[in-house]
Write a protein that holds these residues in place. Sequence first.
Motif, short mmCIF file in Angstrom:
data_model
loop_
_atom_site.label_atom_id
_atom_site.label_comp_id
_atom_site.label_asym_id
_atom_site.label_seq_id
_atom_site.Cartn_x
_atom_site.Cartn_y
_atom_site.Cartn_z
N SER A 129 -20.72 12.18 13.60
CA SER A 129 -19.33 11.54 13.98
C SER A 129 -19.10 11.51 15.32
CB SER A 129 -18.28 12.46 13.41
OG SER A 129 -18.24 12.71 12.02
N THR A 130 -18.76 10.22 15.92
CA THR A 130 -18.46 10.37 17.21
C THR A 130 -17.20 11.20 17.36
OG1 THR A 130 -16.85 8.30 16.60
CG2 THR A 130 -19.10 8.00 17.60
N PRO A 131 -16.91 11.61 18.86
CA PRO A 131 -15.97 12.49 19.17
C PRO A 131 -14.40 12.17 18.67
CG PRO A 131 -17.28 12.36 20.68
CD PRO A 131 -17.72 11.44 19.80
N GLY A 132 -13.65 12.88 18.13
CA GLY A 132 -12.36 12.75 17.74
C GLY A 132 -11.53 13.85 17.23
N SER A 133 -10.26 13.61 17.08
CA SER A 133 -9.39 14.70 16.64
C SER A 133 -9.66 15.07 15.19
CB SER A 133 -7.88 14.46 16.85
OG SER A 133 -7.78 14.31 18.27
N ALA A 134 -9.96 13.98 14.32
CA ALA A 134 -10.16 14.46 13.08
C ALA A 134 -11.29 15.52 12.75
CB ALA A 134 -10.59 13.07 12.33
N LEU A 135 -11.96 15.79 13.66
CA LEU A 135 -12.87 16.71 13.39
C LEU A 135 -13.44 17.41 14.84
CD1 LEU A 135 -14.54 17.14 10.72
CD2 LEU A 135 -16.71 16.20 11.77
N PRO A 136 -12.41 18.40 15.17
CA PRO A 136 -12.46 18.84 16.51
C PRO A 136 -13.53 19.38 16.99
CG PRO A 136 -10.53 19.74 15.57
CD PRO A 136 -11.44 18.94 14.57
N ALA A 137 -14.65 19.84 16.24
CA ALA A 137 -16.10 20.24 16.76
C ALA A 137 -16.75 18.97 17.34
CB ALA A 137 -16.97 20.85 15.39
N THR A 138 -16.27 17.90 17.10
CA THR A 138 -17.01 16.63 17.62
C THR A 138 -16.82 16.57 18.99
OG1 THR A 138 -15.46 15.27 16.85
CG2 THR A 138 -17.34 15.45 15.48
N PHE A 139 -15.85 17.19 19.60
CA PHE A 139 -15.61 17.14 21.04
C PHE A 139 -16.62 17.80 21.65
CE2 PHE A 139 -10.85 16.70 19.75
CZ PHE A 139 -10.77 15.27 20.15
N LEU A 140 -17.47 18.41 21.24
CA LEU A 140 -18.38 19.30 21.81
C LEU A 140 -19.59 18.46 22.27
CD1 LEU A 140 -18.83 22.39 19.23
CD2 LEU A 140 -17.71 22.36 21.67
N HIS A 141 -19.51 17.11 21.46
CA HIS A 141 -20.76 16.34 21.98
C HIS A 141 -20.40 15.81 23.29
CE1 HIS A 141 -22.45 14.74 18.31
NE2 HIS A 141 -21.25 15.15 17.69
N GLY A 142 -21.48 15.82 24.21
CA GLY A 142 -21.35 15.55 25.57
C GLY A 142 -21.11 16.53 26.62
N HIS A 143 -20.62 17.74 26.09
CA HIS A 143 -20.53 18.69 27.13
C HIS A 143 -21.86 19.15 27.85
CE1 HIS A 143 -20.42 23.06 28.51
NE2 HIS A 143 -18.94 22.85 28.55
N GLY A 144 -21.55 19.40 29.18
CA GLY A 144 -22.85 19.34 30.07
C GLY A 144 -23.80 20.59 29.57
N ASP A 145 -23.66 21.69 28.93
CA ASP A 145 -24.45 22.41 28.64
C ASP A 145 -23.94 23.28 27.23
OD1 ASP A 145 -26.37 24.69 28.40
OD2 ASP A 145 -25.98 25.35 30.21
N VAL A 146 -24.21 22.57 26.32
CA VAL A 146 -23.94 22.84 24.76
C VAL A 146 -25.33 22.83 23.91
CG1 VAL A 146 -23.30 20.59 23.88
CG2 VAL A 146 -22.21 22.61 22.73
N ARG A 147 -25.12 24.14 23.11
CA ARG A 147 -26.37 23.89 22.23
C ARG A 147 -25.71 24.35 20.96
NH1 ARG A 147 -30.63 27.89 25.42
NH2 ARG A 147 -30.69 26.55 27.15
N LEU A 148 -26.28 23.72 19.69
CA LEU A 148 -25.95 24.10 18.39
C LEU A 148 -27.10 24.98 17.78
CD1 LEU A 148 -24.31 24.11 15.65
CD2 LEU A 148 -25.49 21.98 15.43
N TYR A 149 -26.95 26.11 17.62
CA TYR A 149 -27.88 27.10 16.96
C TYR A 149 -27.54 27.04 15.19
CZ TYR A 149 -29.35 29.07 21.44
OH TYR A 149 -29.99 29.30 22.62
N ALA A 150 -28.54 26.41 14.71
CA ALA A 150 -28.40 26.46 13.17
C ALA A 150 -29.53 26.63 12.40
CB ALA A 150 -27.95 24.99 12.86
N ASP A 151 -29.39 27.04 11.29
CA ASP A 151 -30.58 27.49 10.45
C ASP A 151 -30.99 26.18 9.52
OD1 ASP A 151 -28.43 27.70 8.62
OD2 ASP A 151 -29.17 29.81 8.16
N LEU A 152 -32.17 26.15 9.06
CA LEU A 152 -32.54 24.75 7.91
C LEU A 152 -31.54 24.72 6.88
CD1 LEU A 152 -36.24 24.88 8.21
CD2 LEU A 152 -34.70 23.20 9.13
N GLU A 153 -30.97 25.93 6.38
CA GLU A 153 -29.86 25.81 5.13
C GLU A 153 -28.64 25.03 5.65
OE1 GLU A 153 -31.34 28.80 6.20
OE2 GLU A 153 -32.70 28.68 4.17
N ALA A 154 -28.37 25.23 7.07
CA ALA A 154 -27.07 24.73 7.60
C ALA A 154 -27.48 23.09 7.86
CB ALA A 154 -26.58 25.48 8.63
#
Length: 267
Positions: free
Chosen positions: A231-256
Amino acid sequence: MTAANPMMSTETPSLPVFVRTPSQAAEDIAAEILELVASRARAGRCAVLGLATGRTPLEIYAVLARRVREERLSLANVVTFNLDEFLGLAPAHPQSFRRYMCERVFGPLGIEGERGHLPASDVSDAHTEAHCRAYERAIAEAGGIDLQVLGIGSNGHIGFNEPGSARDSRTRVVELADSTRRDAAAAFGGLERVPRRAITMGVATILDARRIRVLAFGAHKRDIVRRTLESTPGSALPATFLHGHGDVRLYADLEALGTGFQGASSR
Ligand code: GLP
């Protein structure tokens, strides 16, 4: 799927994905935290950590506790700020985030008294606004958050910034979403016992952190991880606001991430 989908794009993703098992992620993030703490200690400065509760970060805290114990490390220069707290609970309530932090983090890591901050669970309505402003001020006076550990709620909340939260929101009182209360019902022994309100850092407070490490593990996170990545960043899904932060990483397993995960953006 569109060209903006980071899972399909060959361009640099705006939310880089690190494919890791929960144990690998815990080792990586604990190591990053301890390096930060050590480098700050050498410079005679504090390391300011933003911390999360929930099941997801527990393994990070366990690795930190083990390493602190085995390597006799000092975290005397660590200051922490939690994302959120339920409102209307006694601080010692078994489900209060303060209790969680005392048992899982502050005790085992030797973070004492004034160095471990959480929003209050028992502040009266007349004082919540001043309390929230003071929380923001305390973060600023500590020098801002160096590294924020973050989970994602099943409805895309970060902290307790529920769907509808604004990009520029700050620490405040929020009404919990029905789905969030249902997710917490078993731990509280029934939906009617789950508080209706909480205090949370705002989206802008979280995005001010210099580094953000988001974690999501297990098949039950697959839907929200996919939607967050697509999703593009927006209030409907607050986690999308993380897109474009200068130093963000999503750690996820293959199940997720799901079997369809292309890995184009993974490290
Ligand atoms: C809670 C917390 C969030 C947390 C999320 C996920 O509601 N307020 O900070 O990230 O739920 O929890 P879990 O890690 O247990 O899946």
